[in-house]
Design a protein around this motif. Structure first.
Motif, PDB file in Angstrom:
ATOM      1  N   LYS A   1       0.359  -1.158   0.545  1.00 54.16           N
ATOM      2  CA  LYS A   1       0.044  -0.073  -0.006  1.00 54.16           C
ATOM      3  C   LYS A   1       0.358   1.225  -0.120  1.00 54.16           C
ATOM      4  O   LYS A   1       0.363   2.534  -1.075  1.00 54.16           O
ATOM      5  CB  LYS A   1      -1.087   0.447   1.259  1.00 54.16           C
ATOM      6  CG  LYS A   1      -2.313  -0.821   1.163  1.00 54.16           C
ATOM      7  CD  LYS A   1      -2.987  -0.781   2.576  1.00 54.16           C
ATOM      8  CE  LYS A   1      -4.172  -1.838   2.670  1.00 54.16           C
ATOM      9  NZ  LYS A   1      -5.156  -1.583   3.944  1.00 54.16           N
ATOM     10  N   GLN A   2       2.036   1.800   1.310  1.00 54.63           N
ATOM     11  CA  GLN A   2       2.329   2.235   0.690  1.00 54.63           C
ATOM     12  C   GLN A   2       3.746   2.209  -0.170  1.00 54.63           C
ATOM     13  O   GLN A   2       4.445   3.108  -0.278  1.00 54.63           O
ATOM     14  CB  GLN A   2       3.406   2.269   1.880  1.00 54.63           C
ATOM     15  CG  GLN A   2       2.402   2.647   3.387  1.00 54.63           C
ATOM     16  CD  GLN A   2       3.116   2.823   4.117  1.00 54.63           C
ATOM     17  OE1 GLN A   2       4.109   2.607   5.144  1.00 54.63           O
ATOM     18  NE2 GLN A   2       2.281   1.909   5.503  1.00 54.63           N
ATOM     19  N   LEU A   3       4.689   1.146  -1.126  1.00 54.93           N
ATOM     20  CA  LEU A   3       5.174   1.286  -2.226  1.00 54.93           C
ATOM     21  C   LEU A   3       6.329   0.727  -1.346  1.00 54.93           C
ATOM     22  O   LEU A   3       7.444   1.584  -2.432  1.00 54.93           O
ATOM     23  CB  LEU A   3       5.489   2.424  -2.991  1.00 54.93           C
ATOM     24  CG  LEU A   3       3.485   2.714  -3.859  1.00 54.93           C
ATOM     25  CD1 LEU A   3       3.402   3.848  -4.928  1.00 54.93           C
ATOM     26  CD2 LEU A   3       2.796   2.026  -4.916  1.00 54.93           C
ATOM     27  N   ARG A   4       6.465   0.439  -0.410  1.00 49.75           N
ATOM     28  CA  ARG A   4       7.637  -0.348  -0.385  1.00 49.75           C
ATOM     29  C   ARG A   4       7.877  -1.454  -0.346  1.00 49.75           C
ATOM     30  O   ARG A   4       9.376  -1.864   0.833  1.00 49.75           O
ATOM     31  CB  ARG A   4       7.408  -0.015   1.444  1.00 49.75           C
ATOM     32  CG  ARG A   4       7.116   1.453   2.089  1.00 49.75           C
ATOM     33  CD  ARG A   4       8.048   1.602   2.336  1.00 49.75           C
ATOM     34  NE  ARG A   4       7.565   3.616   2.339  1.00 49.75           N
ATOM     35  CZ  ARG A   4       8.636   4.765   2.176  1.00 49.75           C
ATOM     36  NH1 ARG A   4       9.944   4.423   1.468  1.00 49.75           N
ATOM     37  NH2 ARG A   4       7.745   6.588   2.045  1.00 49.75           N
ATOM     38  N   THR A   5       8.110  -2.032  -1.338  1.00 51.30           N
ATOM     39  CA  THR A   5       8.990  -2.794  -2.167  1.00 51.30           C
ATOM     40  C   THR A   5      10.310  -2.364  -2.835  1.00 51.30           C
ATOM     41  O   THR A   5      10.039  -1.863  -3.255  1.00 51.30           O
ATOM     42  CB  THR A   5       8.082  -4.132  -3.271  1.00 51.30           C
ATOM     43  OG1 THR A   5       7.593  -3.423  -3.528  1.00 51.30           O
ATOM     44  CG2 THR A   5       7.070  -4.458  -1.650  1.00 51.30           C
ATOM     45  N   ASN A   6      10.589  -3.430  -3.410  1.00 52.02           N
ATOM     46  CA  ASN A   6      11.682  -3.022  -4.486  1.00 52.02           C
ATOM     47  C   ASN A   6      11.082  -2.633  -5.872  1.00 52.02           C
ATOM     48  O   ASN A   6      11.829  -1.919  -6.726  1.00 52.02           O
ATOM     49  CB  ASN A   6      13.200  -3.933  -4.125  1.00 52.02           C
ATOM     50  CG  ASN A   6      14.113  -3.872  -3.278  1.00 52.02           C
ATOM     51  OD1 ASN A   6      14.119  -2.762  -2.389  1.00 52.02           O
ATOM     52  ND2 ASN A   6      14.949  -4.834  -2.749  1.00 52.02           N
ATOM     53  N   GLU A   7      10.587  -3.948  -5.872  1.00 53.46           N
ATOM     54  CA  GLU A   7       9.449  -3.495  -6.866  1.00 53.46           C
ATOM     55  C   GLU A   7       8.710  -2.075  -6.975  1.00 53.46           C
ATOM     56  O   GLU A   7       8.306  -1.790  -8.622  1.00 53.46           O
ATOM     57  CB  GLU A   7       8.354  -4.971  -6.602  1.00 53.46           C
ATOM     58  CG  GLU A   7       9.110  -5.951  -7.291  1.00 53.46           C
ATOM     59  CD  GLU A   7       9.389  -6.753  -6.068  1.00 53.46           C
ATOM     60  OE1 GLU A   7       9.218  -6.349  -4.924  1.00 53.46           O
ATOM     61  OE2 GLU A   7      10.348  -8.422  -6.039  1.00 53.46           O
ATOM     62  N   LEU A   8       8.355  -1.500  -6.228  1.00 58.58           N
ATOM     63  CA  LEU A   8       7.115  -0.869  -6.661  1.00 58.58           C
ATOM     64  C   LEU A   8       8.570   0.599  -5.813  1.00 58.58           C
ATOM     65  O   LEU A   8       7.376   1.699  -6.446  1.00 58.58           O
ATOM     66  CB  LEU A   8       5.982  -0.621  -5.313  1.00 58.58           C
ATOM     67  CG  LEU A   8       4.851  -2.172  -5.753  1.00 58.58           C
ATOM     68  CD1 LEU A   8       4.564  -1.587  -4.258  1.00 58.58           C
ATOM     69  CD2 LEU A   8       4.486  -1.607  -6.866  1.00 58.58           C
ATOM     70  N   LYS A   9       9.428   0.713  -5.828  1.00 54.42           N
ATOM     71  CA  LYS A   9      10.034   1.525  -5.502  1.00 54.42           C
ATOM     72  C   LYS A   9       9.731   2.912  -7.122  1.00 54.42           C
ATOM     73  O   LYS A   9       9.963   3.688  -6.377  1.00 54.42           O
ATOM     74  CB  LYS A   9      12.086   1.446  -5.242  1.00 54.42           C
ATOM     75  CG  LYS A   9      12.563   2.053  -4.875  1.00 54.42           C
ATOM     76  CD  LYS A   9      13.996   1.674  -5.094  1.00 54.42           C
ATOM     77  CE  LYS A   9      14.975   3.317  -4.576  1.00 54.42           C
ATOM     78  NZ  LYS A   9      16.600   3.460  -4.996  1.00 54.42           N
ATOM     79  N   GLU A  10       9.803   2.416  -7.781  1.00 52.93           N
ATOM     80  CA  GLU A  10      10.362   3.636  -9.167  1.00 52.93           C
ATOM     81  C   GLU A  10       9.016   4.492  -9.266  1.00 52.93           C
ATOM     82  O   GLU A  10       9.047   5.353  -9.178  1.00 52.93           O
ATOM     83  CB  GLU A  10      10.036   2.424 -10.232  1.00 52.93           C
ATOM     84  CG  GLU A  10      10.072   3.823 -11.638  1.00 52.93           C
ATOM     85  CD  GLU A  10      10.091   2.665 -12.678  1.00 52.93           C
ATOM     86  OE1 GLU A  10       9.745   3.242 -13.969  1.00 52.93           O
ATOM     87  OE2 GLU A  10      10.772   1.974 -13.028  1.00 52.93           O
ATOM     88  N   TRP A  11       8.143   3.464  -8.989  1.00 54.92           N
ATOM     89  CA  TRP A  11       6.717   4.068  -8.378  1.00 54.92           C
ATOM     90  C   TRP A  11       6.326   5.282  -7.122  1.00 54.92           C
ATOM     91  O   TRP A  11       5.777   6.598  -7.556  1.00 54.92           O
ATOM     92  CB  TRP A  11       5.039   3.145  -8.386  1.00 54.92           C
ATOM     93  CG  TRP A  11       5.332   2.133  -9.503  1.00 54.92           C
ATOM     94  CD1 TRP A  11       5.456   1.087 -10.060  1.00 54.92           C
ATOM     95  CD2 TRP A  11       4.068   2.772 -10.892  1.00 54.92           C
ATOM     96  NE1 TRP A  11       5.150   0.921 -11.255  1.00 54.92           N
ATOM     97  CE2 TRP A  11       4.463   1.893 -11.684  1.00 54.92           C
ATOM     98  CE3 TRP A  11       3.993   4.199 -10.736  1.00 54.92           C
ATOM     99  CZ2 TRP A  11       4.004   2.012 -13.220  1.00 54.92           C
ATOM    100  CZ3 TRP A  11       3.848   4.271 -12.728  1.00 54.92           C
ATOM    101  CH2 TRP A  11       2.774   3.551 -13.194  1.00 54.92           C
TER     102      TRP A  11
END
Length: 189
Positions: A40-50
Protein backbone atom coordinates in the motif's frame (compact mmCIF):
# COMPACT_ATOMS: atom_id res chain seq x y z
CA UNK A 1 24.69 23.63 -20.62
CA UNK A 2 26.63 20.41 -20.28
CA UNK A 3 26.47 17.44 -22.64
CA UNK A 4 24.41 15.38 -20.20
CA UNK A 5 21.58 17.92 -20.15
CA UNK A 6 21.65 18.38 -23.94
CA UNK A 7 21.03 14.65 -24.34
CA UNK A 8 18.16 14.86 -21.88
CA UNK A 9 16.35 17.48 -23.95
CA UNK A 10 15.33 14.58 -26.19
CA UNK A 11 13.55 12.58 -23.46
CA UNK A 12 9.77 12.66 -23.07
CA UNK A 13 8.55 15.09 -20.44
CA UNK A 14 5.14 14.69 -18.82
CA UNK A 15 2.80 16.92 -16.89
CA UNK A 16 2.71 15.58 -13.29
CA UNK A 17 -0.89 16.66 -12.61
CA UNK A 18 -2.72 13.87 -14.55
CA UNK A 19 -0.46 11.25 -12.96
CA UNK A 20 -1.24 12.56 -9.46
CA UNK A 21 -4.98 12.74 -10.19
CA UNK A 22 -5.02 9.14 -11.45
CA UNK A 23 -3.05 7.98 -8.44
CA UNK A 24 -5.38 9.87 -6.10
CA UNK A 25 -8.35 8.06 -7.66
CA UNK A 26 -6.70 4.68 -7.01
CA UNK A 27 -5.53 5.31 -3.45
CA UNK A 28 -8.93 4.85 -1.69
CA UNK A 29 -9.35 1.45 -3.37
CA UNK A 30 -5.82 0.43 -2.38
CA UNK A 31 -6.29 1.69 1.19
CA UNK A 32 -9.54 -0.31 1.55
CA UNK A 33 -7.98 -3.49 0.21
CA UNK A 34 -6.52 -6.20 2.40
CA UNK A 35 -3.07 -6.11 0.82
CA UNK A 36 0.13 -5.87 2.83
CA UNK A 37 0.88 -2.36 4.14
CA UNK A 38 4.30 -2.38 2.45
CA UNK A 39 2.52 -2.72 -0.89
CA UNK A 40 0.00 0.00 0.00
CA UNK A 41 2.86 2.37 0.82
CA UNK A 42 4.91 1.34 -2.25
CA UNK A 43 7.66 0.09 0.09
CA UNK A 44 8.96 -2.86 -1.91
CA UNK A 45 11.89 -2.93 -4.32
CA UNK A 46 9.49 -3.64 -7.17
CA UNK A 47 7.39 -0.56 -6.32
CA UNK A 48 10.25 1.84 -5.51
CA UNK A 49 10.10 3.38 -9.00
CA UNK A 50 6.39 4.21 -8.50
CA UNK A 51 7.02 5.73 -5.07
CA UNK A 52 9.82 7.87 -6.48
CA UNK A 53 7.70 8.86 -9.48
CA UNK A 54 4.96 9.98 -7.10
CA UNK A 55 7.49 12.02 -5.11
CA UNK A 56 8.92 13.54 -8.31
CA UNK A 57 5.42 14.42 -9.51
CA UNK A 58 4.54 16.02 -6.16
CA UNK A 59 7.72 18.09 -6.19
CA UNK A 60 7.24 19.25 -9.80
CA UNK A 61 3.56 19.97 -9.26
CA UNK A 62 4.37 21.98 -6.12
CA UNK A 63 7.10 23.93 -7.92
CA UNK A 64 4.64 24.62 -10.73
CA UNK A 65 2.11 25.96 -8.23
CA UNK A 66 4.84 28.11 -6.71
CA UNK A 67 5.94 29.75 -9.98
CA UNK A 68 2.59 29.67 -11.75
CA UNK A 69 3.42 27.39 -14.66
CA UNK A 70 3.69 23.68 -15.36
CA UNK A 71 6.95 21.98 -14.43
CA UNK A 72 7.23 18.80 -16.48
CA UNK A 73 9.21 15.74 -15.46
CA UNK A 74 11.04 12.92 -17.15
CA UNK A 75 12.41 9.86 -15.43
CA UNK A 76 16.08 9.56 -16.22
CA UNK A 77 17.93 8.03 -13.33
CA UNK A 78 21.66 8.61 -13.41
CA UNK A 79 24.43 8.30 -10.86
CA UNK A 80 23.49 11.56 -9.16
CA UNK A 81 19.89 12.34 -10.16
CA UNK A 82 16.53 10.58 -10.24
CA UNK A 83 14.62 12.70 -12.75
CA UNK A 84 14.75 15.84 -14.85
CA UNK A 85 12.43 18.80 -14.29
CA UNK A 86 11.71 21.04 -17.27
CA UNK A 87 9.90 24.33 -17.85
CA UNK A 88 9.82 26.85 -20.66
CA UNK A 89 10.37 30.59 -20.36
CA UNK A 90 9.79 32.39 -23.64
CA UNK A 91 11.32 30.09 -26.23
CA UNK A 92 13.93 28.63 -23.91
CA UNK A 93 13.59 25.21 -22.30
CA UNK A 94 15.12 24.97 -18.83
CA UNK A 95 16.28 21.66 -17.42
CA UNK A 96 17.17 20.72 -13.86
CA UNK A 97 18.45 17.31 -12.80
CA UNK A 98 16.84 16.45 -9.45
CA UNK A 99 17.98 14.00 -6.80
CA UNK A 100 15.19 12.80 -4.51
CA UNK A 101 15.81 12.09 -0.85
CA UNK A 102 13.30 11.00 1.77
CA UNK A 103 13.08 11.25 5.51
CA UNK A 104 11.09 8.05 5.93
CA UNK A 105 8.12 7.71 8.29
CA UNK A 106 9.02 7.19 11.92
CA UNK A 107 7.53 3.69 11.82
CA UNK A 108 10.13 2.68 9.24
CA UNK A 109 13.12 4.32 10.91
CA UNK A 110 12.65 6.33 14.11
CA UNK A 111 16.30 7.45 13.95
CA UNK A 112 16.08 9.08 10.50
CA UNK A 113 16.11 12.87 10.62
CA UNK A 114 15.90 15.79 8.26
CA UNK A 115 19.18 17.22 9.55
CA UNK A 116 20.92 13.89 9.03
CA UNK A 117 19.59 13.78 5.44
CA UNK A 118 20.76 17.34 4.77
CA UNK A 119 24.20 16.60 6.25
CA UNK A 120 24.56 13.60 3.93
CA UNK A 121 24.38 15.96 0.93
CA UNK A 122 27.95 17.12 1.53
CA UNK A 123 29.04 14.12 -0.58
CA UNK A 124 27.90 16.04 -3.70
CA UNK A 125 31.06 18.06 -4.25
CA UNK A 126 30.87 18.68 -8.00
CA UNK A 127 27.13 18.92 -8.70
CA UNK A 128 26.60 22.61 -9.35
CA UNK A 129 23.61 21.90 -11.62
CA UNK A 130 21.90 19.41 -9.25
CA UNK A 131 18.72 20.21 -7.36
CA UNK A 132 17.97 18.08 -4.29
CA UNK A 133 14.35 17.65 -3.21
CA UNK A 134 13.78 16.08 0.21
CA UNK A 135 10.40 14.49 0.91
CA UNK A 136 9.82 14.97 4.64
CA UNK A 137 7.56 11.96 5.07
CA UNK A 138 6.76 12.55 8.74
CA UNK A 139 3.69 13.65 10.64
CA UNK A 140 4.23 16.78 12.67
CA UNK A 141 5.17 20.41 12.42
CA UNK A 142 8.14 21.50 10.28
CA UNK A 143 10.02 24.66 11.19
CA UNK A 144 12.27 25.69 8.28
CA UNK A 145 14.40 27.86 10.57
CA UNK A 146 15.34 24.77 12.60
CA UNK A 147 17.55 23.25 9.90
CA UNK A 148 21.25 23.93 9.68
CA UNK A 149 22.53 24.04 6.11
CA UNK A 150 26.19 23.06 5.71
CA UNK A 151 28.24 24.17 2.73
CA UNK A 152 26.84 22.21 -0.22
CA UNK A 153 28.08 21.78 -3.78
CA UNK A 154 24.62 21.66 -5.36
CA UNK A 155 22.41 24.18 -7.17
CA UNK A 156 19.34 24.12 -4.92
CA UNK A 157 17.81 22.43 -1.87
CA UNK A 158 14.05 22.05 -1.44
CA UNK A 159 11.93 20.27 1.17
CA UNK A 160 8.34 19.18 0.62
CA UNK A 161 5.85 17.48 2.92
CA UNK A 162 2.18 16.83 3.44
CA UNK A 163 0.84 19.37 5.92
CA UNK A 164 -2.48 17.61 6.52
CA UNK A 165 -2.99 14.05 7.82
CA UNK A 166 -4.99 13.08 4.71
CA UNK A 167 -2.34 14.37 2.26
CA UNK A 168 -4.72 16.87 0.67
CA UNK A 169 -2.45 19.87 1.35
CA UNK A 170 1.29 20.09 0.89
CA UNK A 171 4.09 22.49 1.71
CA UNK A 172 7.19 23.27 -0.33
CA UNK A 173 10.08 25.14 1.28
CA UNK A 174 13.25 26.42 -0.31
CA UNK A 175 15.57 27.21 -1.87
CA UNK A 176 17.56 26.67 1.33
CA UNK A 177 20.78 27.75 -0.43
CA UNK A 178 19.27 31.21 -0.82
CA UNK A 179 16.53 32.87 1.24
CA UNK A 180 14.03 30.01 1.83
CA UNK A 181 10.31 30.64 1.55
CA UNK A 182 7.31 28.37 1.88
CA UNK A 183 4.47 27.64 -0.53
CA UNK A 184 1.27 25.78 0.28
CA UNK A 185 -0.50 23.80 -2.44
CA UNK A 186 -3.36 21.35 -2.71
CA UNK A 187 -2.98 17.83 -4.03
CA UNK A 188 -4.68 17.92 -7.46
CA UNK A 189 -8.07 16.25 -7.74
Amino acid sequence: MNTRLRALQKVEFRDPKPFLINLNNLEPQIAASGIDSRLKQLRTNELKEWRETREAALFCYGMGQRIGQTIYLARGESQDFDFIASWVVGNEQHLAPVQLKEVVPEGLNPNASLQQTINSLTKYVDSSDLTVAIHLNRIGHFDPSSVNIPSLGIAALWIFASITPDGSEWGLWGNFLEEPDGTRFEYPV
